[in-house]
Design a protein around this motif. Structure first.
Motif, PDB file in Angstrom:
ATOM      1  N   ASP A  18       0.851  -1.197   0.000  1.00  0.00           N
ATOM      2  CA  ASP A  18       0.000   0.000   0.000  1.00  0.00           C
ATOM      3  C   ASP A  18       0.888   1.249   0.000  1.00  0.00           C
ATOM      4  OD1 ASP A  18      -1.827   2.024   0.390  1.00  0.00           O
ATOM      5  OD2 ASP A  18      -2.980   0.923   1.914  1.00  0.00           O
ATOM      6  N   GLN A  19       0.984   1.935  -1.107  1.00  0.00           N
ATOM      7  CA  GLN A  19       1.852   3.103  -1.246  1.00  0.00           C
ATOM      8  C   GLN A  19       1.384   4.286  -0.396  1.00  0.00           C
ATOM      9  OE1 GLN A  19       2.241   4.007  -5.424  1.00  0.00           O
ATOM     10  NE2 GLN A  19       3.266   2.058  -5.876  1.00  0.00           N
ATOM     11  N   GLU A  20       0.172   4.267   0.072  1.00  0.00           N
ATOM     12  CA  GLU A  20      -0.318   5.337   0.927  1.00  0.00           C
ATOM     13  C   GLU A  20       0.161   5.154   2.371  1.00  0.00           C
ATOM     14  OE1 GLU A  20      -4.509   5.630   0.612  1.00  0.00           O
ATOM     15  OE2 GLU A  20      -4.498   6.245  -1.506  1.00  0.00           O
ATOM     16  N   ILE A  21       0.637   3.965   2.683  1.00  0.00           N
ATOM     17  CA  ILE A  21       1.134   3.690   4.041  1.00  0.00           C
ATOM     18  C   ILE A  21       2.647   3.472   4.035  1.00  0.00           C
ATOM     19  CG2 ILE A  21       1.038   2.097   6.001  1.00  0.00           C
ATOM     20  CD1 ILE A  21      -1.833   1.462   5.274  1.00  0.00           C
ATOM     21  N   PHE A  22       3.140   2.632   3.144  1.00  0.00           N
ATOM     22  CA  PHE A  22       4.534   2.204   3.138  1.00  0.00           C
ATOM     23  C   PHE A  22       5.252   2.829   1.939  1.00  0.00           C
ATOM     24  CE2 PHE A  22       8.062  -0.672   2.375  1.00  0.00           C
ATOM     25  CZ  PHE A  22       8.457  -1.063   3.643  1.00  0.00           C
ATOM     26  N   LYS A  23       6.292   3.618   2.225  1.00  0.00           N
ATOM     27  CA  LYS A  23       7.045   4.270   1.149  1.00  0.00           C
ATOM     28  C   LYS A  23       8.511   3.853   1.252  1.00  0.00           C
ATOM     29  CE  LYS A  23       8.154   8.681  -1.019  1.00  0.00           C
ATOM     30  NZ  LYS A  23       8.005  10.164  -0.952  1.00  0.00           N
ATOM     31  N   PHE A  27      16.677  -0.147  -0.859  1.00  0.00           N
ATOM     32  CA  PHE A  27      16.717  -1.598  -0.608  1.00  0.00           C
ATOM     33  C   PHE A  27      18.028  -2.138  -1.178  1.00  0.00           C
ATOM     34  CE2 PHE A  27      15.762  -6.001  -2.098  1.00  0.00           C
ATOM     35  CZ  PHE A  27      15.704  -6.586  -0.841  1.00  0.00           C
ATOM     36  N   ASN A  28      18.853  -2.739  -0.326  1.00  0.00           N
ATOM     37  CA  ASN A  28      20.183  -3.196  -0.752  1.00  0.00           C
ATOM     38  C   ASN A  28      20.291  -4.713  -0.891  1.00  0.00           C
ATOM     39  OD1 ASN A  28      20.166  -4.119   1.841  1.00  0.00           O
ATOM     40  ND2 ASN A  28      21.889  -2.889   2.563  1.00  0.00           N
ATOM     41  N   GLY A  29      19.162  -5.403  -0.935  1.00  0.00           N
ATOM     42  CA  GLY A  29      19.185  -6.857  -1.096  1.00  0.00           C
ATOM     43  C   GLY A  29      18.713  -7.590   0.137  1.00  0.00           C
ATOM     44  N   TYR A  30      18.815  -6.943   1.306  1.00  0.00           N
ATOM     45  CA  TYR A  30      18.311  -7.579   2.523  1.00  0.00           C
ATOM     46  C   TYR A  30      17.765  -6.559   3.527  1.00  0.00           C
ATOM     47  CZ  TYR A  30      23.008  -6.356   4.221  1.00  0.00           C
ATOM     48  OH  TYR A  30      24.164  -5.683   4.562  1.00  0.00           O
ATOM     49  N   GLN A  31      18.174  -5.258   3.418  1.00  0.00           N
ATOM     50  CA  GLN A  31      17.679  -4.224   4.315  1.00  0.00           C
ATOM     51  C   GLN A  31      16.777  -3.253   3.546  1.00  0.00           C
ATOM     52  OE1 GLN A  31      21.471  -2.804   5.713  1.00  0.00           O
ATOM     53  NE2 GLN A  31      21.130  -3.679   7.766  1.00  0.00           N
ATOM     54  N   ILE A  32      15.615  -2.978   4.113  1.00  0.00           N
ATOM     55  CA  ILE A  32      14.695  -2.015   3.519  1.00  0.00           C
ATOM     56  C   ILE A  32      14.639  -0.776   4.421  1.00  0.00           C
ATOM     57  CG2 ILE A  32      12.381  -1.603   2.616  1.00  0.00           C
ATOM     58  CD1 ILE A  32      11.902  -4.602   2.642  1.00  0.00           C
ATOM     59  N   VAL A  33      14.919   0.373   3.851  1.00  0.00           N
ATOM     60  CA  VAL A  33      14.747   1.640   4.552  1.00  0.00           C
ATOM     61  C   VAL A  33      13.482   2.277   3.995  1.00  0.00           C
ATOM     62  CG1 VAL A  33      15.709   3.922   5.039  1.00  0.00           C
ATOM     63  CG2 VAL A  33      17.219   1.912   4.930  1.00  0.00           C
ATOM     64  N   PHE A  34      12.590   2.706   4.893  1.00  0.00           N
ATOM     65  CA  PHE A  34      11.279   3.177   4.439  1.00  0.00           C
ATOM     66  C   PHE A  34      10.717   4.189   5.433  1.00  0.00           C
ATOM     67  CE2 PHE A  34      10.851  -0.480   7.120  1.00  0.00           C
ATOM     68  CZ  PHE A  34       9.806  -0.159   7.971  1.00  0.00           C
ATOM     69  N   SER A  35       9.658   4.810   5.010  1.00  0.00           N
ATOM     70  CA  SER A  35       8.926   5.707   5.906  1.00  0.00           C
ATOM     71  C   SER A  35       7.472   5.255   5.959  1.00  0.00           C
ATOM     72  CB  SER A  35       9.012   7.158   5.416  1.00  0.00           C
ATOM     73  OG  SER A  35       8.493   7.266   4.106  1.00  0.00           O
ATOM     74  N   ILE A  36       6.830   5.562   7.070  1.00  0.00           N
ATOM     75  CA  ILE A  36       5.429   5.197   7.260  1.00  0.00           C
ATOM     76  C   ILE A  36       4.602   6.471   7.147  1.00  0.00           C
ATOM     77  CG2 ILE A  36       3.746   4.136   8.804  1.00  0.00           C
ATOM     78  CD1 ILE A  36       6.073   2.637  10.118  1.00  0.00           C
ATOM     79  N   LEU A  37       3.730   6.507   6.165  1.00  0.00           N
ATOM     80  CA  LEU A  37       3.005   7.738   5.876  1.00  0.00           C
ATOM     81  C   LEU A  37       1.798   7.930   6.776  1.00  0.00           C
ATOM     82  CD1 LEU A  37       3.181   7.641   1.962  1.00  0.00           C
ATOM     83  CD2 LEU A  37       4.766   8.717   3.583  1.00  0.00           C
ATOM     84  N   LYS A  38       1.158   6.886   7.197  1.00  0.00           N
ATOM     85  CA  LYS A  38       0.001   7.009   8.086  1.00  0.00           C
ATOM     86  C   LYS A  38      -0.208   5.696   8.847  1.00  0.00           C
ATOM     87  CE  LYS A  38      -3.514   5.732   4.641  1.00  0.00           C
ATOM     88  NZ  LYS A  38      -4.772   6.138   3.958  1.00  0.00           N
ATOM     89  N   ASP A  39      -1.108   5.764   9.817  1.00  0.00           N
ATOM     90  CA  ASP A  39      -1.416   4.582  10.634  1.00  0.00           C
ATOM     91  C   ASP A  39      -0.130   3.986  11.221  1.00  0.00           C
ATOM     92  OD1 ASP A  39      -3.031   2.799  11.844  1.00  0.00           O
ATOM     93  OD2 ASP A  39      -3.603   1.682  10.047  1.00  0.00           O
ATOM     94  N   LYS A  40       0.724   4.865  11.797  1.00  0.00           N
ATOM     95  CA  LYS A  40       2.069   4.470  12.212  1.00  0.00           C
ATOM     96  C   LYS A  40       2.079   3.455  13.352  1.00  0.00           C
ATOM     97  CE  LYS A  40       4.324   8.764  10.783  1.00  0.00           C
ATOM     98  NZ  LYS A  40       5.170   9.905  11.219  1.00  0.00           N
TER      99      LYS A  40
END
Length: 400
Positions: A18-23, A27-40
């Motif tokens: 869901d692009q409205e929540i998870f942005k 991604f380097n192959g095993y680690q995902i860096v992301f931001s949470i847009l809502k419903d944190k």
């Protein structure tokens, strides 16, 4: 484990897609860096159930797919990630692609991921199995992702096993194909016909696409090969079984003749022994003691004759079992060939049946002759009177 986390897993996959929540940031192959847009709060709680969530600066977060909280459960970010780090040693683990491409509704993301991973594993295992089977391919060129088939009819043929598009693993169903191959490849002649059919069916495909084409047409190839193999087996088996049965039939008749010879000796000996016993008893009819000794001797002969007849009966029973077993085997395995041997089996069974009838008659005759001789002996010596005299004699002896 999967049953306990089923709903949470579905929610996890929905949130990451869901692009409205998870942005996603990186991604380097095993680690995902992301931001949470809502419903944190809810999202962070859910992610923490499966991963060790780390909070970074600027309201960004990080999860490590390799270090999940679930044992025997492997997570992958997308198909490229799965293909690049998949380890065949982890085949029996649960695999889940979080951002899988799929052509169905969002309700089937986990099922689509499962279909993709299972089909990929089957693809890998079948390629590995065929590459390692030297009866199928004598040469594997791993640098060019290909193996070579050599057939008598078509010569050298190269099959490339380049990984097809991901769409292939979503649209095909390869479950059970490896087991199907293994069960049929236990027959070397089957492999020979299979190679010929593979070349015939997939030769028009580009070299790099031939292995994928082989998998797509595997059931049809197995069916064609099975038909060719059965035709070969029936043709080959007819001559082979016919030759072997001729030898077995001769052996059966020899065994029957041996048993007939054994019975014939008994048939001849019965009247001779009986006549000799009667003649001897007639000569000593006035000596009860000698008559009793002759009776005992005839009893011992009867017992030995019974034992010989029992051995003969056992041999005939074993022979009959062997014949019935052979008939059943040919009838079950080579039903079309059985008609050619049916008359021979009937002849053998008739002979065995007659032998059994003769044996029963001999047993009855032997018992009847012994009873007859007992009656004759009792008549000659007046057995009751003899035992009365014998008892009186021993009574007198003890009294004295």
């Amino acid at each position: 484990m999967m049953s306990n986390y089923q709903q949470d897993l579905e929610n996890l996959v929905d949130i990451i897609n869901d692009q409205e929540i998870f942005k996603e940031k990186t991604f380097n192959g095993y680690q995902i860096v992301f931001s949470i847009l809502k419903d944190k709060i809810r999202t962070k709680s859910l992610l923490n159930k499966f991963f060790f969530l780390e909070e970074l600066i600027n309201e960004t977060y990080e999860i490590n797919l390799i270090k999940s909280r679930l044992d025997n459960f492997k997570f992958y970010y997308n198909e490229e990630n799965f293909v690049s780090i998949f380890d065949i040693q982890e085949e029996n683990s649960n695999h889940l692609i979080l951002k899988a491409q799929y052509s169905r509704s969002s309700d089937n993301r986990i099922q689509s991921s499962k279909l993709f991973t299972e089909n990929f594993i089957q693809f890998y295992e079948i390629k590995k199995y065929l590459s390692n089977n030297h009866d199928f391919t004598p040469f594997v060129d791993e640098s060019n992702n290909s193996f070579t088939i050599i057939s008598k009819q078509n010569g050298i043929f190269t099959v490339g096993y380049t990984l097809p598009s991901f769409k292939f693993f979503y649209e095909k169903e390869m479950s059970g194909k490896l087991d199907l191959l293994k069960s049929n490849f236990s027959k070397k002649e089957f492999i020979h016909f299979f190679k010929e059919n593979v070349i015939t069916v997939i030769h028009s495909y580009g070299e790099s696409l031939r292995f994928s084409a082989l998998l797509e047409n595997l059931e049809a190839l197995i069916s064609l090969t099975d038909r060719d193999y059965e035709t070969y087996v029936e043709s080959f088996a007819f001559d082979k079984v016919k030759t072997e049965f001729k030898e077995e039939r001769q052996k059966y008749f020899e065994d029957i003749d041996k048993n007939i010879d054994s019975i014939s000796k008994q048939v001849v000996s019965f009247p001779l022994t009986f006549a000799a016993s009667v003649f001897a008893s007639y000569k000593v009819k006035n000596d009860p003691k000698i008559l009793l000794l002759i009776l005992i001797a005839y009893l011992l002969y009867t017992i030995i004759a019974f034992l010989i007849l029992r051995i003969t009966k056992y041999n005939i029973s074993c022979l009959n079992e062997d014949v019935l077993e052979e008939e059943k085997l040919i009838k079950t395995s080579y039903n079309k060939i059985y008609e050619d041997f049916k008359r021979d089996f009937e002849k053998i069974k008739v002979k065995i049946s007659n032998l059994k009838l003769i044996l029963r008659a001999l047993f009855i005759t032997l018992l009847f002759l012994f009873c007859l001789f007992c009656f004759y002996t009792c008549y000659r010596i007046n057995l009751i009177e003899y035992f009365e005299k014998l008892g009186t004699k021993y009574l007198h002896f003890f009294c004295v």
